[in-house]
Every structure is written in C-alpha cells, then in structure tokens.
Design an enzyme around this catalytic site. Structure first.
Site, short mmCIF file in Angstrom:
data_model
loop_
_atom_site.label_atom_id
_atom_site.label_comp_id
_atom_site.label_asym_id
_atom_site.label_seq_id
_atom_site.Cartn_x
_atom_site.Cartn_y
_atom_site.Cartn_z
N HIS A 189 0.85 -1.20 0.00
CA HIS A 189 0.00 0.00 0.00
C HIS A 189 0.89 1.25 0.00
O HIS A 189 0.95 2.00 0.98
CB HIS A 189 -0.86 -0.08 1.27
CG HIS A 189 -2.02 0.84 1.36
ND1 HIS A 189 -1.94 2.20 1.18
CD2 HIS A 189 -3.33 0.59 1.68
CE1 HIS A 189 -3.13 2.74 1.37
NE2 HIS A 189 -3.99 1.79 1.67
N GLU A 293 -1.06 1.65 -5.41
CA GLU A 293 -0.72 0.40 -4.70
C GLU A 293 -0.72 -0.79 -5.64
O GLU A 293 -1.59 -0.90 -6.52
CB GLU A 293 -1.78 0.17 -3.60
CG GLU A 293 -1.98 1.37 -2.70
CD GLU A 293 -3.30 1.31 -1.94
OE1 GLU A 293 -3.74 0.21 -1.57
OE2 GLU A 293 -3.90 2.38 -1.72
O1 TA6 Z 1 -6.24 1.42 -0.42
C1 TA6 Z 1 -7.20 2.40 -0.26
C2 TA6 Z 1 -7.85 2.22 1.09
O2 TA6 Z 1 -8.36 0.91 1.20
C3 TA6 Z 1 -8.93 3.26 1.29
O3 TA6 Z 1 -10.23 2.75 1.14
C4 TA6 Z 1 -8.61 3.77 2.65
O4 TA6 Z 1 -9.48 4.29 3.47
C5 TA6 Z 1 -7.21 3.44 2.88
O5 TA6 Z 1 -6.88 2.37 2.10
C6 TA6 Z 1 -6.54 3.56 4.19
O6 TA6 Z 1 -6.95 2.49 4.98
P1 TA6 Z 1 -6.56 2.37 6.50
O7 TA6 Z 1 -7.15 1.07 6.96
O8 TA6 Z 1 -5.05 2.38 6.56
O9 TA6 Z 1 -7.14 3.57 7.19
#
Ligand code: TA6
Length: 321
Positions: A189, A293
């Site tokens: 990510h 990502e």
């Molecule tokens: O990859 C995108 C995502 O899944 C978004 O939907 C989002 O809110 C973000 O990642 C961050 O997620 P987290 O669980 O780290 O707050």
C-alpha cells in the site's frame, strides 16, 4: 525476544544497515519531539538504511517501510504523515503498509481489522546483505501468534524482501506450507510523496476496469489519464502494467513497475475523509501524498495451492523531469 544489539551483531552492515529501538530521548519533553511523533516511546524496533544510493527506514512491526529517499532526489519518494505514530499493535500512517492476507474489509468478519493483520503483527529479520550494485537487502518473516491464527487458520509463511538503492524493490512471498489450498488478497500500500494532489496525474491505467469505492461500489472503465478533483478510491482489476505519477510541482516522475500483481489501487482521501481520519497531517497534509498500490484484490484474489508460493514484486524509481 531478540534485542537490538543481537540484531546489529547478526544483521547489521557496517555504516549501511543498523537497528535501533524507538525510545524517548532522555530529558526530551514531548513538545520538542519530531512532528511525526516518531520520537515517542513505542519500544518498537526500526531498521535504518543509509547507503551511497539512498536512505530508508523500516519498522519491524508490520515490516512497514516508513521512508525511502534516493540520493538523486531532493525530496522523499515514500511519504510518511507528519502525524504518524509508532504504537505497538497499530498501523503507521504512510510508508508502505503490507496488507495481507486480505485487502480492505474482511469478506465475512466485520470485527477483523481492515487490510489484514500483517501490517500490525511483529516480523522477524531473517537475512540481510548487499546487492552486487551496492543496494542494501533486508528480508523479514511474519511471526504467527495466537491472534493471527484465530483469523487465518492456514499453514503459511509470509516473507518480505526490501532492496533499498536508487530503485526501491519489494518482494512479498506467500508460501502455502499446508495440505490444502487457500485464497489471499494483498497489497503493498505505497504512499508516495507528491507536491500537491492538484499538480499530478497518473498514467498506465487507461482502458482498465475499476471498482469505484467512493459511495456504492460500482464497476467503471478508466478513460485516459487520471487527474484528481475529489475523493478517489479505485481498485483497477487486471492491470499489470507500469503506472507513472507525473508531478509538475516536484518536477519528477515516479515509476511503479510490478509483477505478480494484477490489481492497482489509486487512492486520495480528499478534505472530508482526511479530516475524519485525523492522522494525515492536518489540515492539508493529505494533499502531499498519493497512494498507487500494487495488489491482488477482489476479482484478482490469488489461490495458492498446497506446497506452492506466490510472489508480488514492486519496483519504484523516481526520475527528475
Ligand atoms: O487502499 C485504499 C484504502 O483501502 C482506502 O479505502 C482507505 O481508506 C485506505 O486504504 C486507508 O486504509 P486504513 O485502513 O489504513 O485507514
């Protein structure tokens, strides 16, 4: 429990790779700690890499790369929120969280953490070295525990190798060590540092289908280049090619090439969501980051047969324009 001293003796590389505990500096009042909060006393272990090509740091909890800056670049390429906190059992905002063995919400258990447990679990260093081109290599393995076993009752081994140089290479390998097949979804990510969300565009996804996750999840098709004018949370499926972030403000291009990954996620929270999340560097730190990502998610979840392995590889490179 392996001590920092043992890690340095076994895996340290003179002048290039060292380990330290995230401890408070004696006599330092909280208000003089770095704005990132990383000077607070979490007791977590951090690997620091400093070689002729780049600097990087990685928290052993979550095998979470927190920073990477090639020496050719005046600004970091991997973004870490200035409100990021190092806390045992909690994910760090920014860097490269390892999402595994599921991406997003768990399919059937709303009580399980989003993006899986790998990003908050302890990992163990198993190998380090120097590549022929001078880059520094570090390999970590996820340590299963009682909690992870209640959420993932499969015999598996997860390893992350990070190679830090002028290029950043990350290899995430899942091995099925059991006797029955299982399915994972996953992502590296990556949060990238950009000048401003209004000054960048992403190429490489034209014509791809994506699940638009803003509002009710809907399947759409990407028409041309991606530019940003509001919350964007898209899961591009069957997308294997390189993506490029073109940044007019920082006058650079970030190339994200990959293999073993058929999904690409593009995410920026925009004002309201950033405010709600609260740890993106208020009031407008979120404008200086963009997630592109490399993943295998939704339609591209991976079935790993008993006795086999799957590896997702990402290579990031920054070029000045
Ligand atoms: O990859 C995108 C995502 O899944 C978004 O939907 C989002 O809110 C973000 O990642 C961050 O997620 P987290 O669980 O780290 O707050």
């Amino acid at each position: 429990m392996v001590t920092v001293q043992q890690l340095n003796t076994r895996f340290g590389i003179n002048g290039q790779l060292g380990f330290r505990e995230d401890a408070p500096v004696k006599g330092t009042p909280p208000d003089t700690r770095p704005a990132s909060g990383l000077g607070a006393a979490s007791g977590l272990t951090i690997a620091e890499i400093n070689n002729p090509q780049a600097t990087a740091s990685l928290c052993l909890q979550g095998a979470h790369l927190m920073a990477w800056q090639p020496r050719s670049q005046p600004a970091p390429v991997v973004w870490l929120s200035r409100d990021a906190k190092l806390t045992a059992g909690k994910s760090i905002r920014g860097g490269v969280p390892v999402c595994w063995p599921w991406f997003g919400a768990h399919a059937s258990e709303p009580g399980f953490s989003a993006h899986g447990f790998a990003r908050t679990a302890p990992w163990r260093v198993i190998e380090s070295g120097t590549e022929p081109n001078g880059a520094t290599r570090l390999t970590l393995r996820l340590m299963e525990n009682e909690k992870t076993r209640t959420q993932w009752p499969h015999d598996s081994r997860l390893e992350l190798t990070v190679i830090v140089g002028e290029t950043l290479r990350m290899e995430l390998t899942t091995e099925n060590t059991g006797e029955s097949d299982f399915i994972i979804s996953e992502a590296l990510h990556t949060y990238f540092k950009i000048s401003d969300i209004g000054a960048v565009q992403v190429t490489g996804l034209a014509g791809c289908d994506y699940w638009d996750k803003v509002g009710i999840s809907t399947l759409k098709k990407q028409d041309g280049i991606i530019r940003f004018a509001g919350e964007t949370d898209r899961v591009y499926i069957n997308s294997a090619t390189e993506c490029v972030i073109e940044d007019d403000g920082l006058k650079r291009r970030i190339r994200v090439a990959k293999s073993g990954s058929l999904t690409t996620v593009v995410w920026t929270p925009w004002t309201a969501k950033a405010e709600k999340m609260g740890d993106l560097g208020q009031p407008d730190g979120w404008r200086e980051m963009l997630c592109v990502e490399s993943a295998n998610a939704i339609d591209n979840a991976v079935k790993i047969a008993a006795g086999t392995k799957h590896t997702l590889i990402v290579e990031c490179r920054a070029e000045s324009l």
